[in-house]
Design an enzyme around this catalytic site. Sequence first.
Site, PDB file in Angstrom:
ATOM      1  N   SER A   1     -27.578  11.235 -74.294  1.00 44.72           N
ATOM      2  CA  SER A   1     -26.598  12.282 -74.038  1.00 44.72           C
ATOM      3  C   SER A   1     -27.284  13.633 -73.924  1.00 44.72           C
ATOM      4  O   SER A   1     -28.276  13.902 -74.603  1.00 44.72           O
ATOM      5  CB  SER A   1     -25.561  12.323 -75.174  1.00 44.72           C
ATOM      6  OG  SER A   1     -24.698  13.443 -75.031  1.00 44.72           O
TER       7      SER A   1
ATOM      8  N   LYS B   1     -28.001  10.484 -79.737  1.00 40.15           N
ATOM      9  CA  LYS B   1     -27.231   9.380 -79.162  1.00 40.15           C
ATOM     10  C   LYS B   1     -28.118   8.530 -78.252  1.00 40.15           C
ATOM     11  O   LYS B   1     -28.892   9.059 -77.450  1.00 40.15           O
ATOM     12  CB  LYS B   1     -26.047   9.920 -78.359  1.00 40.15           C
ATOM     13  CG  LYS B   1     -25.013   8.858 -77.982  1.00 40.15           C
ATOM     14  CD  LYS B   1     -23.781   9.516 -77.375  1.00 40.15           C
ATOM     15  CE  LYS B   1     -22.627   8.530 -77.249  1.00 40.15           C
ATOM     16  NZ  LYS B   1     -22.884   7.495 -76.259  1.00 40.15           N
TER      17      LYS B   1
ATOM     18  N   THR C   1     -12.980 -14.839 -80.569  1.00 41.67           N
ATOM     19  CA  THR C   1     -12.232 -15.269 -79.393  1.00 41.67           C
ATOM     20  C   THR C   1     -11.090 -14.279 -79.178  1.00 41.67           C
ATOM     21  O   THR C   1     -10.527 -13.768 -80.153  1.00 41.67           O
ATOM     22  CB  THR C   1     -11.664 -16.695 -79.573  1.00 41.67           C
ATOM     23  OG1 THR C   1     -10.818 -16.729 -80.720  1.00 41.67           O
ATOM     24  CG2 THR C   1     -12.793 -17.709 -79.740  1.00 41.67           C
ATOM     25  N   HIS C   2     -10.778 -13.993 -77.924  1.00 39.67           N
ATOM     26  CA  HIS C   2      -9.789 -12.966 -77.602  1.00 39.67           C
ATOM     27  C   HIS C   2     -10.207 -11.603 -78.163  1.00 39.67           C
ATOM     28  O   HIS C   2      -9.364 -10.745 -78.428  1.00 39.67           O
ATOM     29  CB  HIS C   2      -8.396 -13.335 -78.134  1.00 39.67           C
ATOM     30  CG  HIS C   2      -7.888 -14.653 -77.655  1.00 39.67           C
ATOM     31  ND1 HIS C   2      -7.095 -14.791 -76.536  1.00 39.67           N
ATOM     32  CD2 HIS C   2      -8.078 -15.904 -78.143  1.00 39.67           C
ATOM     33  CE1 HIS C   2      -6.806 -16.068 -76.362  1.00 39.67           C
ATOM     34  NE2 HIS C   2      -7.394 -16.769 -77.321  1.00 39.67           N
TER      35      HIS C   2
ATOM     36  N   GLU D   1     -25.864  -1.398 -68.818  1.00 36.14           N
ATOM     37  CA  GLU D   1     -25.090  -0.683 -67.803  1.00 36.14           C
ATOM     38  C   GLU D   1     -25.680  -0.891 -66.414  1.00 36.14           C
ATOM     39  O   GLU D   1     -24.955  -1.108 -65.438  1.00 36.14           O
ATOM     40  CB  GLU D   1     -25.025   0.794 -68.166  1.00 36.14           C
ATOM     41  CG  GLU D   1     -24.208   1.068 -69.422  1.00 36.14           C
ATOM     42  CD  GLU D   1     -24.441   2.451 -70.008  1.00 36.14           C
ATOM     43  OE1 GLU D   1     -25.135   3.263 -69.353  1.00 36.14           O
ATOM     44  OE2 GLU D   1     -23.935   2.725 -71.109  1.00 36.14           O
TER      45      GLU D   1
ATOM     46  N   HIS E   1     -46.089 -10.742 -21.958  1.00 37.39           N
ATOM     47  CA  HIS E   1     -44.690 -10.426 -21.690  1.00 37.39           C
ATOM     48  C   HIS E   1     -43.811 -10.720 -22.907  1.00 37.39           C
ATOM     49  O   HIS E   1     -43.932 -11.787 -23.528  1.00 37.39           O
ATOM     50  CB  HIS E   1     -44.189 -11.238 -20.491  1.00 37.39           C
ATOM     51  CG  HIS E   1     -42.943 -10.675 -19.874  1.00 37.39           C
ATOM     52  ND1 HIS E   1     -41.691 -10.873 -20.413  1.00 37.39           N
ATOM     53  CD2 HIS E   1     -42.760  -9.902 -18.762  1.00 37.39           C
ATOM     54  CE1 HIS E   1     -40.788 -10.267 -19.666  1.00 37.39           C
ATOM     55  NE2 HIS E   1     -41.415  -9.660 -18.640  1.00 37.39           N
ATOM     56  N   PRO E   2     -42.899  -9.805 -23.257  1.00 35.85           N
ATOM     57  CA  PRO E   2     -42.060 -10.014 -24.447  1.00 35.85           C
ATOM     58  C   PRO E   2     -41.136 -11.220 -24.348  1.00 35.85           C
ATOM     59  O   PRO E   2     -40.895 -11.903 -25.348  1.00 35.85           O
ATOM     60  CB  PRO E   2     -41.262  -8.719 -24.560  1.00 35.85           C
ATOM     61  CG  PRO E   2     -41.296  -8.103 -23.210  1.00 35.85           C
ATOM     62  CD  PRO E   2     -42.615  -8.506 -22.627  1.00 35.85           C
TER      63      PRO E   2
END
Length: 501
Positions: A353, A359, A222-223, A366, A164-165
């Site tokens: 490309s 290219k 930096t930046h 990505e 039985h389940p």
Amino acid sequence: MRQARHLLSRSILRTNVNRFAQANRFYSTQPTNDNAEFRVESDTMGKINVPNDKYWGAQTQRSLQNFKIGDSRERMPIEVIHAYGYLKKAAAIINNKYGGLDEKLTKVICDVADELQQGKLDDHFPLVIWQTGSGTQSNMNVNEVLSNRATEKLGGKRGSKLVHPNDHVNRGQSSNDTFPTAMHIAVAIQVNKVLLPAMKKLESALDEKQKKFNNIIKIGRTHTMDAVPMTLGQEFGAWKHQVSNAIKRVEQALPEVYELALGGTAVGTGLNSYEGFDTDVAQKISELSGLPFQSAPNKFEALSSNDALVWMSAALNNYAVTCMKIANDVRLLGSGPRCGLNELLLPQNEPGSSIMPGKVNPTQCEAMTMVCAQVMGNHGSVSVAGSNGHFQLNVFKPVILSNVLQSIRLMGDASDSFVDHCIADIEANETQISKYVTQSLMLVTALNPKIGYDNAAAVAKKAYKENTSLKQAAKELNLLTEEEFDQYVKPELMLGPEPRK
């Protein structure tokens, strides 16, 4: 024209109806024994047709009919179904220990649970994640498949419930404690099998590059603007340390995932189980899986919240943040080849490309960043779902499970791919790196202790405005001789703090 449109509309309708009928051939609602393709099964709601060639039963069939949401790509993750194999086998063994199952039933349930865990019954789990938030239908899908397969192995007919389940396969259990238990088992296995090995592989690959590039002096940024010198090895070393920390965070989240809700039954009280059932079954699952599972100390918390998986999702989100930064840095440093930074030479894996000949693109970067975006989104869904544990049960469990498992798989696979097809074959463009060091105005920073910040700034601005060298600018401002400039401005001496005198 109107008649033509009417005929076309009727043709499209017939086509769609035929496609729907073919795709949903298991959605027969009227019980009958006349069609050999189906058998009649029953549950507390009554009788229903079930495909003869499937082991699932009435409750699974009702879920198929009631939740026609999404498609086969959004099925309940098979990893949780396999995890149920450990759970149901362990429960059967402990139920036998306490006298709840005889030897014959225990053996056949254990045999079928092994088949389940090994993936031999995968075709019998059709339900989507968009179902009841407790996972009840998937728990019953497991119970019914084990019931019918075990019944068949004992010589009975499918649907006769010789095994039985509910009474046998689900004895001492509730969907409310089995599903979160299976969730934790599945996640723990995948973290150990898929995620952590891939993370450590990336950590090792970055460590190798750190050592290889340790003596290559480059300009820091930096930046996104020129800064003082560093080594390329130091840059890779920073990435490696990020990954090392991410590994620690995943490992820190694992102990709570190892805590299992089984034994709490419906609301956490353990009604209809045995005293000691929770700890014994957790120990048995640990033995079967080889992982250090243990019984959750508070079953009410284990059922009503999914905080452990929210934490694991947060660790995955953190790793995605780490890999997003690394992959973006790699592709920016590899930009070019003639009009970008071009400090790193990335592997050329495929044409980049369909229109620009020759290219080549940073495709592995990505792919990794897209995966990271997906995982960050997954964590948002997990956070919302985890916050909605109302009273004694969180009913967002399937979507939490699905998102966490997808994040594990994606980050594991993406890490492997990133190492194999990018990091392992990266080379340094030492000519370009050296050129940037020579041209950098920020080498003037080494003059701060010698001529002061304001004078050093004047040298840098004059050199930039007149497009001359720092040495020439310092000489023309009568701040340093050429010999003094060469003595003070040495990139190899700008890689760390000065030694104490």
